[in-house]
Design a protein around this motif. Sequence first.
Motif: not given
Length: 85
Positions: A21, A24, A63
């Motif tokens: 996360l 990305d 996220h």
Amino acid sequence: METNLLLTERKRLEEALRLQLSADDSLQELVHTIRQYKLIGGSQQDAMHVLEHLRDTISAEEHEDKILDLMDFVTGFCSAHMSIW
């Protein structure tokens, strides 16, 4: 012994997803990580626990959408081809 192994794997899942996360990574890459966790014997309940914990502890709003999508895939609230369990 098996319980300790799965607990360790659950922690590894959380660490891997947290790193992905923050880097990305794509939703597909995150799904792949959870599918790998399932293949080694990880449970749906533990995967949900990890995702809930990540949702509570990761502050980046961008996220949250990915985490919510992953939760849908784990619970089966999605198209059959995206369902993990």
